[in-house]
Write a protein that holds these residues in place. Structure first.
Motif, short mmCIF file in Angstrom:
data_model
loop_
_atom_site.label_atom_id
_atom_site.label_comp_id
_atom_site.label_asym_id
_atom_site.label_seq_id
_atom_site.Cartn_x
_atom_site.Cartn_y
_atom_site.Cartn_z
N ALA A 1 30.83 87.73 71.14
CA ALA A 1 30.91 86.33 69.96
C ALA A 1 29.56 86.22 69.35
O ALA A 1 28.66 86.24 69.90
CB ALA A 1 31.41 85.28 70.90
N VAL A 2 29.73 85.87 68.20
CA VAL A 2 28.52 85.43 67.25
C VAL A 2 28.50 84.16 66.89
O VAL A 2 29.30 83.25 66.62
CB VAL A 2 28.67 86.15 65.96
CG1 VAL A 2 27.38 85.83 65.10
CG2 VAL A 2 28.93 87.71 66.28
N PHE A 3 27.15 83.45 67.33
CA PHE A 3 26.97 81.90 67.18
C PHE A 3 25.81 81.74 66.14
O PHE A 3 24.85 82.41 66.36
CB PHE A 3 26.59 81.36 68.52
CG PHE A 3 27.79 81.50 69.59
CD1 PHE A 3 28.57 80.75 69.58
CD2 PHE A 3 27.52 82.67 70.39
CE1 PHE A 3 29.74 80.60 70.66
CE2 PHE A 3 28.51 82.84 71.41
CZ PHE A 3 29.62 81.94 71.55
N GLY A 4 26.16 80.68 65.17
CA GLY A 4 25.02 80.36 64.50
C GLY A 4 23.85 79.45 65.29
O GLY A 4 24.36 78.83 66.24
N MET A 5 22.69 80.17 64.85
CA MET A 5 21.68 79.44 65.91
C MET A 5 21.46 78.07 65.47
O MET A 5 21.17 77.19 66.43
CB MET A 5 20.44 80.29 65.43
CG MET A 5 20.27 81.61 66.11
SD MET A 5 18.70 82.46 65.69
CE MET A 5 18.82 83.94 66.42
N ALA A 6 21.66 77.52 64.23
CA ALA A 6 21.40 76.13 63.83
C ALA A 6 22.49 75.14 64.37
O ALA A 6 21.94 73.99 64.52
CB ALA A 6 21.25 76.17 62.42
N ASP A 7 23.52 75.63 64.87
CA ASP A 7 24.74 74.73 64.95
C ASP A 7 25.45 75.22 66.24
O ASP A 7 26.34 74.48 66.63
CB ASP A 7 25.45 74.48 63.91
CG ASP A 7 26.21 75.72 63.50
OD1 ASP A 7 26.21 76.71 63.81
OD2 ASP A 7 26.94 75.62 62.31
N GLY A 8 25.38 76.58 66.69
CA GLY A 8 25.86 77.02 67.77
C GLY A 8 27.42 77.08 67.72
O GLY A 8 28.03 77.47 68.63
N LEU A 9 27.80 77.21 66.52
CA LEU A 9 29.17 77.35 66.16
C LEU A 9 29.49 78.85 66.33
O LEU A 9 28.77 79.77 65.92
CB LEU A 9 29.63 76.93 64.78
CG LEU A 9 31.01 77.14 64.36
CD1 LEU A 9 32.01 76.23 65.45
CD2 LEU A 9 31.26 76.34 63.03
N VAL B 1 18.62 73.44 71.28
CA VAL B 1 18.77 73.70 72.96
C VAL B 1 20.12 73.66 73.10
O VAL B 1 20.85 72.90 72.83
CB VAL B 1 17.97 72.67 73.60
CG1 VAL B 1 18.24 72.87 75.11
CG2 VAL B 1 16.61 72.54 73.44
N TYR B 2 20.53 74.92 73.64
CA TYR B 2 22.10 74.91 74.05
C TYR B 2 22.32 75.42 75.63
O TYR B 2 21.23 76.13 76.13
CB TYR B 2 22.57 75.97 73.23
CG TYR B 2 22.78 75.79 71.97
CD1 TYR B 2 23.19 74.85 71.26
CD2 TYR B 2 21.88 76.65 70.92
CE1 TYR B 2 23.55 74.84 69.94
CE2 TYR B 2 21.86 76.44 69.54
CZ TYR B 2 22.56 75.42 68.97
OH TYR B 2 22.51 75.29 67.67
N ALA B 3 23.34 75.19 76.27
CA ALA B 3 23.64 75.68 77.42
C ALA B 3 23.56 77.22 77.50
O ALA B 3 24.33 77.65 76.27
CB ALA B 3 24.82 75.25 78.35
N ASN B 4 22.98 78.09 78.37
CA ASN B 4 23.17 79.31 78.09
C ASN B 4 24.63 79.83 78.85
O ASN B 4 24.56 80.44 80.04
CB ASN B 4 22.02 80.15 79.13
CG ASN B 4 22.14 81.49 78.91
OD1 ASN B 4 22.89 82.08 77.74
ND2 ASN B 4 21.03 82.36 79.19
N ARG B 5 25.83 79.39 78.35
CA ARG B 5 27.02 79.65 78.64
C ARG B 5 28.02 79.75 77.59
O ARG B 5 28.04 78.89 76.82
CB ARG B 5 27.36 78.50 79.47
CG ARG B 5 28.55 78.53 80.40
CD ARG B 5 29.11 77.42 81.30
NE ARG B 5 29.16 76.29 80.57
CZ ARG B 5 28.36 75.14 80.55
NH1 ARG B 5 27.22 74.92 81.36
NH2 ARG B 5 28.43 74.02 79.76
N CYS B 6 28.44 81.05 77.27
CA CYS B 6 29.39 81.51 76.37
C CYS B 6 30.82 80.49 76.44
O CYS B 6 31.27 80.41 77.65
CB CYS B 6 29.50 82.82 76.27
SG CYS B 6 30.73 83.25 74.89
#
Ligand code: FES
Length: 122
Positions: free
Chosen positions: A82-90, A49-54
């Protein structure tokens, strides 16, 4: 359509019976009285779960509600790519490379997602 959660002091319980693997969905629970847009992603047996905020300019990552650009277990911000890893959000590539989506501790069990909120004094 955003789903509403039940508000409590330190967590929300949100009914999400089905989560397709690596298919992000949005929820908008109340956190201390404020609607808070979040991204939920099942990655195999766990849920992120991540904030939906780039982290680049603070925009939502989806281009329409529950519509995300995805590729090979990554999530692409619809604003500037911007490209983010789904598993770590990086952020792996793009204008905020090296930064991360804001994560929340969570547990998905029997179709119910429990999202923990940080202590307001943190
Ligand atoms: S706001 Fe996401 S890449 Fe710019």
């Amino acid at each position: 359509m955003p789903r509403q959660g039940l508000e409590s002091v330190n967590c929300s319980l949100i009914a999400i019976p089905v989560l397709e693997n690596e298919t992000p969905v949005t929820i908008t629970p109340l956190i201390r009285g404020q609607s808070t847009p979040l991204i939920v992603i099942r990655c195999g047996e766990s849920v992120r779960v991540y904030a939906n905020r780039c982290p680049h300019q603070g925009r939502p990552l989806d281009y329409a509600p529950d519509r995300f650009l995805t590729k090979n277990a990554t999530l692409v911000c619809a604003a500037h790519g911007a490209v983010f890893g789904m598993a770590d959000g990086l952020c792996l590539q793009g204008p905020c490379r090296g930064e991360s989506l804001t994560p929340y501790a969570s547990l998905w069990q029997d179709g119910v997602l429990r999202v923990e909120w940080p202590d307001p004094l943190d």
